[in-house]
Motif scaffolding. Structure first.
Motif, PDB file in Angstrom:
ATOM      1  N   VAL A 156     -26.756  16.692  -0.860  1.00 24.74           N
ATOM      2  CA  VAL A 156     -27.076  15.748  -1.936  1.00 24.74           C
ATOM      3  C   VAL A 156     -27.576  16.497  -3.172  1.00 24.74           C
ATOM      4  N   LEU A 157     -28.378  17.528  -2.976  1.00 17.71           N
ATOM      5  CA  LEU A 157     -28.899  18.289  -4.116  1.00 17.71           C
ATOM      6  C   LEU A 157     -27.795  18.948  -4.920  1.00 17.71           C
ATOM      7  N   GLN A 158     -26.685  19.266  -4.274  1.00 14.51           N
ATOM      8  CA  GLN A 158     -25.623  20.009  -4.945  1.00 14.51           C
ATOM      9  C   GLN A 158     -24.877  19.171  -5.981  1.00 14.51           C
ATOM     10  N   TYR A 159     -24.812  17.855  -5.801  1.00 17.54           N
ATOM     11  CA  TYR A 159     -24.072  17.031  -6.752  1.00 17.54           C
ATOM     12  C   TYR A 159     -24.890  15.870  -7.322  1.00 17.54           C
ATOM     13  N   LEU A 160     -26.191  15.839  -7.050  1.00 18.73           N
ATOM     14  CA  LEU A 160     -27.018  14.753  -7.575  1.00 18.73           C
ATOM     15  C   LEU A 160     -27.108  14.795  -9.092  1.00 18.73           C
ATOM     16  N   TYR A 161     -27.128  15.983  -9.676  1.00 22.40           N
ATOM     17  CA  TYR A 161     -27.259  16.100 -11.123  1.00 22.40           C
ATOM     18  C   TYR A 161     -26.014  15.591 -11.858  1.00 22.40           C
ATOM     19  N   ILE A 243     -34.911  12.815  -8.578  1.00 19.70           N
ATOM     20  CA  ILE A 243     -34.226  11.753  -9.329  1.00 19.70           C
ATOM     21  C   ILE A 243     -35.073  11.296 -10.508  1.00 19.70           C
ATOM     22  N   CYS A 244     -36.373  11.139 -10.297  1.00 21.90           N
ATOM     23  CA  CYS A 244     -37.270  10.729 -11.389  1.00 21.90           C
ATOM     24  C   CYS A 244     -37.300  11.773 -12.499  1.00 21.90           C
ATOM     25  N   ALA A 245     -37.322  13.050 -12.132  1.00 24.21           N
ATOM     26  CA  ALA A 245     -37.318  14.107 -13.144  1.00 24.21           C
ATOM     27  C   ALA A 245     -36.010  14.112 -13.922  1.00 24.21           C
ATOM     28  N   LEU A 294     -38.481  27.674 -13.595  1.00 24.11           N
ATOM     29  CA  LEU A 294     -37.576  26.784 -14.315  1.00 24.11           C
ATOM     30  C   LEU A 294     -36.605  26.056 -13.403  1.00 24.11           C
ATOM     31  N   SER A 295     -36.388  26.593 -12.208  1.00 20.62           N
ATOM     32  CA  SER A 295     -35.424  25.981 -11.293  1.00 20.62           C
ATOM     33  C   SER A 295     -36.001  24.690 -10.721  1.00 20.62           C
ATOM     34  N   ILE A 296     -35.449  23.555 -11.135  1.00 17.16           N
ATOM     35  CA  ILE A 296     -35.980  22.272 -10.712  1.00 17.16           C
ATOM     36  C   ILE A 296     -35.470  21.878  -9.332  1.00 17.16           C
ATOM     37  N   SER A 297     -34.238  22.285  -9.000  1.00 18.92           N
ATOM     38  CA  SER A 297     -33.709  21.957  -7.673  1.00 18.92           C
ATOM     39  C   SER A 297     -34.375  22.794  -6.585  1.00 18.92           C
TER      40      SER A 297
END
Length: 335
Positions: A156-161, A243-245, A294-297
């Motif tokens: 999910v983290l890979q394509y959530l953005y 998601i909120c960020a 800086l890496s948010i994920s």
């Protein structure tokens, strides 16, 4: 009231409630009554001599008279103001959700998100079942299903953005392009109400996406022996904070332009940088430390691995508050 003759001090009495707030009749400033009345009693309060400053800054001698201001009424007025503020935010959020779900984009994202997560979850479960049938021992099953390199949450983290820019591209830019922002400015709402209301709508939509993931967690709890529910809950919390960020960043980018596609591309560019910057300059110690911050994920990966750290939670809170504050400042500059 009466004024005494011969230079005497006039006596102007007024019945007041203890704990009331006095007011200087000349300057309009309030002060607490110093009559020393017992709580709940009703007594006479006489004027007292005092020194004050007028609007020009010059001192003058005046008489302070007590005025009845009930503290209960003040508290009640503050409570009504707070309820009015929450009501404004709720109405803006409700309107934004209705507009969001009237468009096909929100439903399309839910369908695609459900399809991709279902394929990922069924693939991981199928691999574990095959390994068990062959005779390999299974260890850390919950972490293998939801965490790790091929787990559901990691996928999910890979394509959530990729989803968030489609949601937030029209949150504010739609208001600017259609001219509806002028109606908002003419209504009795502040920019803070507008921003918080729209962000609350994005938070509710984030709950919908996390609710889809809860279905897989419940299924795993029913099929996996000694299921680690705390690890799954930690991963869900990390995804929701992410998601909120993302939503706060998209909201800020949407208020910079009246073109929705420009807002979407700008949000996608910023989120892409924040996602992949963690793999830049890993050979240099200083650069590695900077890119880690800086890496948010990468912050969300700690939650997926089962570690809820106050530093990571504070990081997401700071990011959300920062971009919401920037959005409010931007709206104040164009209002």
């Amino acid at each position: 009231g009466s004024r005494a003759s011969g230079g005497g001090v006039g006596r102007h009495s007024r019945r007041i409630q203890s704990g009331g707030i006095g007011r200087n009749e000349l300057s309009g400033t309030f002060y607490r009554c110093a009559g020393g009345h017992e709580p709940g009693s009703t007594s006479e309060c006489s004027p007292r001599l005092g020194i004050d400053r007028d609007s020009s800054g010059e001192e003058f001698t005046g008489f302070y008279f007590c005025r009845v201001v009930k503290e209960q009424e003040v508290i009640h007025a503050k409570r009504l103001l707070k309820m009015k503020t929450l009501s404004m935010i709720y109405k803006i959020s409700k309107t934004e959700l209705q507009t969001l779900f009237y468009s096909p984009i929100a439903w399309l994202i839910i369908v695609i998100f459900t399809f991709q997560t279902s394929m990922s979850f069924s693939g991981v479960m199928g691999d574990l079942v095959k390994s068990q049938e062959i005779g390999y021992g299974l260890q850390s099953v919950t972490k293998n299903i939801f965490g790790g390199w091929m787990g559901l949450f990691s996928t999910v983290l890979q394509y959530l953005y990729l989803y968030i820019p489609l949601l937030t591209m029209g949150v504010m830019s739609r208001e600017f392009s259609s001219g509806e922002v002028k109606l908002l400015y003419s209504s009795p709402v502040t920019n803070t109400h507008i921003v918080l209301g729209k962000f609350l709508a994005m938070m509710v939509y984030g709950f919908v996406l996390v609710g889809i993931l809860w279905v897989y967690v419940i299924f795993g709890a029913c099929t996996v022996k000694a299921f680690d529910l705390s690890l799954a809950f930690s991963g869900l919390l990390g995804i929701y904070l992410l998601i909120c960020a993302y939503a706060s960043i998209g909201l800020f980018m949407s208020c910079l332009t009246s073109y929705q596609m420009v807002a979407a591309m700008g949000t996608l560019a910023v989120l892409s940088v924040l996602n992949f910057i963690g793999s830049v300059g890993q050979d240099i110690a200083f650069v590695r430390d900077v890119t880690y911050w800086l890496s948010i994920s990468g912050r969300a990966e700690e939650f997926i691995n089962g570690l809820i750290c106050s530093e990571d939670v504070l990081y997401f809170v700071i990011v959300v508050c920062l971009f919401l504050a920037l959005t409010i400042i931007r709206l104040n500059s164009v209002r």
